[in-house]
Design an enzyme around this catalytic site. Structure first.
Site, PDB file in Angstrom:
ATOM      1  N   LYS A 103      -8.307 -12.213  12.607  1.00  0.00           N
ATOM      2  CA  LYS A 103      -7.593 -10.925  12.702  1.00  0.00           C
ATOM      3  C   LYS A 103      -7.400 -10.568  14.167  1.00  0.00           C
ATOM      4  O   LYS A 103      -8.236 -10.910  15.009  1.00  0.00           O
ATOM      5  CB  LYS A 103      -8.405  -9.805  12.040  1.00  0.00           C
ATOM      6  CG  LYS A 103      -7.554  -8.649  11.606  1.00  0.00           C
ATOM      7  CD  LYS A 103      -6.802  -8.990  10.339  1.00  0.00           C
ATOM      8  CE  LYS A 103      -5.938  -7.896   9.822  1.00  0.00           C
ATOM      9  NZ  LYS A 103      -5.438  -8.208   8.480  1.00  0.00           N
ATOM     10  N   TYR A 216       4.678   3.950  -2.624  1.00  0.00           N
ATOM     11  CA  TYR A 216       5.896   3.282  -3.074  1.00  0.00           C
ATOM     12  C   TYR A 216       6.575   2.594  -1.898  1.00  0.00           C
ATOM     13  O   TYR A 216       7.752   2.789  -1.622  1.00  0.00           O
ATOM     14  CB  TYR A 216       6.820   4.287  -3.762  1.00  0.00           C
ATOM     15  CG  TYR A 216       7.641   3.663  -4.862  1.00  0.00           C
ATOM     16  CD1 TYR A 216       7.044   2.878  -5.842  1.00  0.00           C
ATOM     17  CD2 TYR A 216       9.018   3.832  -4.927  1.00  0.00           C
ATOM     18  CE1 TYR A 216       7.785   2.299  -6.845  1.00  0.00           C
ATOM     19  CE2 TYR A 216       9.775   3.254  -5.935  1.00  0.00           C
ATOM     20  CZ  TYR A 216       9.141   2.486  -6.894  1.00  0.00           C
ATOM     21  OH  TYR A 216       9.877   1.897  -7.894  1.00  0.00           O
ATOM     22  N   TYR A 221       6.328  -0.849  -4.750  1.00  0.00           N
ATOM     23  CA  TYR A 221       7.644  -1.000  -5.384  1.00  0.00           C
ATOM     24  C   TYR A 221       7.743  -2.332  -6.147  1.00  0.00           C
ATOM     25  O   TYR A 221       8.122  -2.348  -7.323  1.00  0.00           O
ATOM     26  CB  TYR A 221       8.779  -0.910  -4.358  1.00  0.00           C
ATOM     27  CG  TYR A 221      10.082  -1.430  -4.935  1.00  0.00           C
ATOM     28  CD1 TYR A 221      10.745  -0.722  -5.934  1.00  0.00           C
ATOM     29  CD2 TYR A 221      10.603  -2.675  -4.535  1.00  0.00           C
ATOM     30  CE1 TYR A 221      11.907  -1.223  -6.514  1.00  0.00           C
ATOM     31  CE2 TYR A 221      11.763  -3.172  -5.113  1.00  0.00           C
ATOM     32  CZ  TYR A 221      12.415  -2.443  -6.098  1.00  0.00           C
ATOM     33  OH  TYR A 221      13.545  -2.948  -6.684  1.00  0.00           O
TER      34      TYR A 221
HETATM   35  P1  NAD Z   1       4.228   0.355   3.151  1.00  0.00           P
HETATM   36  O1  NAD Z   1       4.099   0.991   4.482  1.00  0.00           O
HETATM   37  O2  NAD Z   1       5.446  -0.417   2.826  1.00  0.00           O
HETATM   38  O3  NAD Z   1       4.090   1.480   2.010  1.00  0.00           O
HETATM   39  C1  NAD Z   1       3.058   2.404   1.977  1.00  0.00           C
HETATM   40  C2  NAD Z   1       3.400   3.491   0.960  1.00  0.00           C
HETATM   41  O4  NAD Z   1       2.294   4.381   0.860  1.00  0.00           O
HETATM   42  C3  NAD Z   1       4.607   4.345   1.346  1.00  0.00           C
HETATM   43  O5  NAD Z   1       5.368   4.604   0.187  1.00  0.00           O
HETATM   44  C4  NAD Z   1       3.987   5.638   1.848  1.00  0.00           C
HETATM   45  O6  NAD Z   1       4.819   6.757   1.660  1.00  0.00           O
HETATM   46  C5  NAD Z   1       2.785   5.712   0.947  1.00  0.00           C
HETATM   47  N1  NAD Z   1       1.738   6.603   1.464  1.00  0.00           N
HETATM   48  C6  NAD Z   1       1.354   6.791   2.746  1.00  0.00           C
HETATM   49  N2  NAD Z   1       0.419   7.755   2.804  1.00  0.00           N
HETATM   50  C7  NAD Z   1       0.231   8.163   1.533  1.00  0.00           C
HETATM   51  C8  NAD Z   1      -0.611   9.130   0.941  1.00  0.00           C
HETATM   52  N3  NAD Z   1      -1.418   9.893   1.677  1.00  0.00           N
HETATM   53  N4  NAD Z   1      -0.562   9.258  -0.398  1.00  0.00           N
HETATM   54  C9  NAD Z   1       0.269   8.500  -1.145  1.00  0.00           C
HETATM   55  N5  NAD Z   1       1.081   7.596  -0.650  1.00  0.00           N
HETATM   56  C10 NAD Z   1       1.056   7.424   0.686  1.00  0.00           C
HETATM   57  O7  NAD Z   1       2.914  -0.509   2.975  1.00  0.00           O
HETATM   58  P2  NAD Z   1       2.673  -1.769   2.022  1.00  0.00           P
HETATM   59  O8  NAD Z   1       3.011  -2.978   2.753  1.00  0.00           O
HETATM   60  O9  NAD Z   1       3.270  -1.514   0.682  1.00  0.00           O
HETATM   61  O10 NAD Z   1       1.094  -1.726   1.911  1.00  0.00           O
HETATM   62  C11 NAD Z   1       0.417  -0.835   1.042  1.00  0.00           C
HETATM   63  C12 NAD Z   1      -1.041  -1.227   0.957  1.00  0.00           C
HETATM   64  O11 NAD Z   1      -1.133  -2.573   0.526  1.00  0.00           O
HETATM   65  C13 NAD Z   1      -1.822  -1.164   2.281  1.00  0.00           C
HETATM   66  O12 NAD Z   1      -3.151  -0.803   1.999  1.00  0.00           O
HETATM   67  C14 NAD Z   1      -1.771  -2.587   2.769  1.00  0.00           C
HETATM   68  O13 NAD Z   1      -2.844  -2.895   3.629  1.00  0.00           O
HETATM   69  C15 NAD Z   1      -1.887  -3.331   1.446  1.00  0.00           C
HETATM   70  N6  NAD Z   1      -1.412  -4.704   1.550  1.00  0.00           N
HETATM   71  C16 NAD Z   1      -0.084  -4.956   1.753  1.00  0.00           C
HETATM   72  C17 NAD Z   1       0.342  -6.265   1.869  1.00  0.00           C
HETATM   73  C18 NAD Z   1       1.788  -6.594   2.072  1.00  0.00           C
HETATM   74  O14 NAD Z   1       2.094  -7.798   2.111  1.00  0.00           O
HETATM   75  N7  NAD Z   1       2.680  -5.647   2.149  1.00  0.00           N
HETATM   76  C19 NAD Z   1      -0.585  -7.325   1.751  1.00  0.00           C
HETATM   77  C20 NAD Z   1      -1.921  -7.027   1.514  1.00  0.00           C
HETATM   78  C21 NAD Z   1      -2.322  -5.705   1.426  1.00  0.00           C
END
Ligand code: NAD
Length: 412
Positions: A103, A216, A221
């Site tokens: 990391k 979302y 999504y």
């Molecule tokens: P993203 O930034 O695309 O979406 C995050 C979503 O969470 C947004 O819709 C935002 O409005 C919402 N959000 C933010 N604060 C909020 C709150 N207080 N209450 C409710 N909703 C809230 O992020 P992502 O890539 O979809 O990642 C989401 C989670 O999944 C994170 O914890 C991330 O570490 C984890 N994750 C993502 C991936 C990836 O490939 N995208 C991989 C592993 C883990």
């Protein structure tokens, strides 16, 4: 706030109660193999130089090169980066992909930086770690506040220094530079595959299941999209501005269209507005937190009515709440399994880069399913046998695999 590195070590201590691990091996696993620290001197737009503290933690490479994202954030600390590298080792191990954890992090506020400043920072970061990364050494990727564009600058800087193309040194690149098809969908799709396996082993009837999704963005999504396609009912969705509820079910694409137009899911036609707190406490069958860490805590855990949780976000449940859920009989699919689709398709990207051979999207999806289904089955087996929660089952499996690899190499 609790120290994430101390938490990661404490967690390993808890896993050690269930496995055969001597103190010497424990110590090796509790401390990253190498932590690179650097002061990045970056020319800002006003012509002055600013120094940014940067880290790269390489935890363990018993089964393959280190793998893990780079985050740009004002709250980055060395201990956070170390902890995240440890968790990456376990995540890769749970899904059986041949990587160890890594990391990176830079203490900066990208929201206050221009594109040029961000590019110079990204390139400076690569110059600081260039000797320690490589296809067979350590393969960085995007994380919080870093994206495909930043990966493109980083891979370019690396290739300029080594003097030849080496796209596999970094994943999460734009498709034009060797990124994988299907990476966008991967995390949500992987979580959907976990849901499908859970429904199968618990013999649930999918059309009667009600799901609530918190967050979302990318992961929330795509999870909703794939679930709706095979008739699960998504009754609630939220983002940072609030949530929406519709008992007869929401159409994920229409909700996304509305969010794109208005900036939020809130106000979607025919839905009732609810708060994020209310969403978590809804009378649904499946809860999918896909936003932030620590949303299910000792304060709200007793009000959670869902029987199953798919942890799409990293760390959405605090350890105290985890204990209560286990006592209540709630089955939670841990983040190291549920969101491992992302790192798995990053692995596919690396494979495609190294072979210089590119796959179609449906091929990526099929291969992801094979890996996720296998991982689910293996964790489920440990869960049934050891009578622990799914998180501990995943950790037992992951840590044991790493220890076995270390032993086979002659080390403890
Ligand atoms: P993203 O930034 O695309 O979406 C995050 C979503 O969470 C947004 O819709 C935002 O409005 C919402 N959000 C933010 N604060 C909020 C709150 N207080 N209450 C409710 N909703 C809230 O992020 P992502 O890539 O979809 O990642 C989401 C989670 O999944 C994170 O914890 C991330 O570490 C984890 N994750 C993502 C991936 C990836 O490939 N995208 C991989 C592993 C883990």
């Amino acid at each position: 706030m609790s120290n994430p590195y101390k938490n990661a070590v404490k967690q390993l201590r808890n896993v050690a109660k269930y496995i055969d691990i001597d103190e010497e091996t424990f110590k090796k696993l509790a401390v990253p193999k190498k932590v690179i620290k650097a002061d990045l001197k970056v020319k800002m737009d006003d012509g002055k130089y600013k120094v940014f503290k940067a880290f790269r933690s390489q935890h363990n490479n018993a089964v393959g090169p280190h793998k893990g994202g780079i985050r740009f954030h004002p709250d980055v600390t060395e201990d956070e980066v170390k902890a995240l590298s440890i968790w990456m080792t376990w995540k890769c191990s749970v899904v059986g992909i041949p990587y160890g954890g890594g990391k990176g992090g830079v203490i900066c506020n990208p929201k206050e930086m221009s594109e040029g400043e961000l590019e110079r920072l990204s390139r400076a970061y690569i110059r600081a770690i260039v000797d320690d990364i490589g296809v067979w050494k350590d393969v960085p990727a995007p994380d919080v506040n870093t994206n495909a564009k930043i990966m493109a600058w980083m891979v370019d800087e690396y290739e300029k220094i080594v003097g030849h193309p080496e796209p596999g040194v970094i994943t999460g690149k734009p498709i034009e530079l060797g990124g994988s098809l299907g990476r966008t969908e991967a995390t949500g799709l992987g979580a959907f595959y976990v849901l499908e396996q859970l429904v199968k082993v618990k013999k649930l009837k999918k059309s009667s299941l009600k799901i609530a999704v918190q967050g979302y963005g990318n992961a929330g999504y795509w999870f909703s999209y794939f679930a709706k396609k095979v008739d699960y009912k998504i009754v609630a969705i939220s983002d940072s501005r609030g949530g929406i509820y519709k008992v007869s079910g929401l159409d994920p694409d229409k909700v996304m269209e509305h969010k794109k137009k208005s900036g939020s899911v809130v106000g979607f036609e025919g839905s009732k507005e609810i708060s994020n707190e209310e969403l978590l406490e809804l009378n649904v069958d499946i809860l999918a937190p896909a936003a932030l860490e620590n949303v299910i805590t000792k304060d709200n855990v007793k009000k959670i009515k869902a029987k199953y949780i798919i942890e799409i976000a990293n760390g959405p449940i605090t350890p105290k709440a985890d204990e209560v859920l286990f006592e209540k009989g709630v089955i939670s699919m841990p983040d190291v399994l549920s969101n491992a689709g992302g790192v798995t398709v990053s692995y596919f990207e690396w494979l495609q880069n190294n072979a210089n051979d590119y796959w179609k999207k449906d091929e990526v999806f099929k291969k992801l399913k094979v890996i996720m289904d296998k991982a689910f089955g293996e964790v489920w087996k440990v869960y049934k046998k050891r009578k622990v929660n799914m998180r501990m089952a995943a950790y037992i499996l992951a840590v044991n695999r790493v220890i076995k690899a270390m032993q086979l190499k002659g080390g403890k």
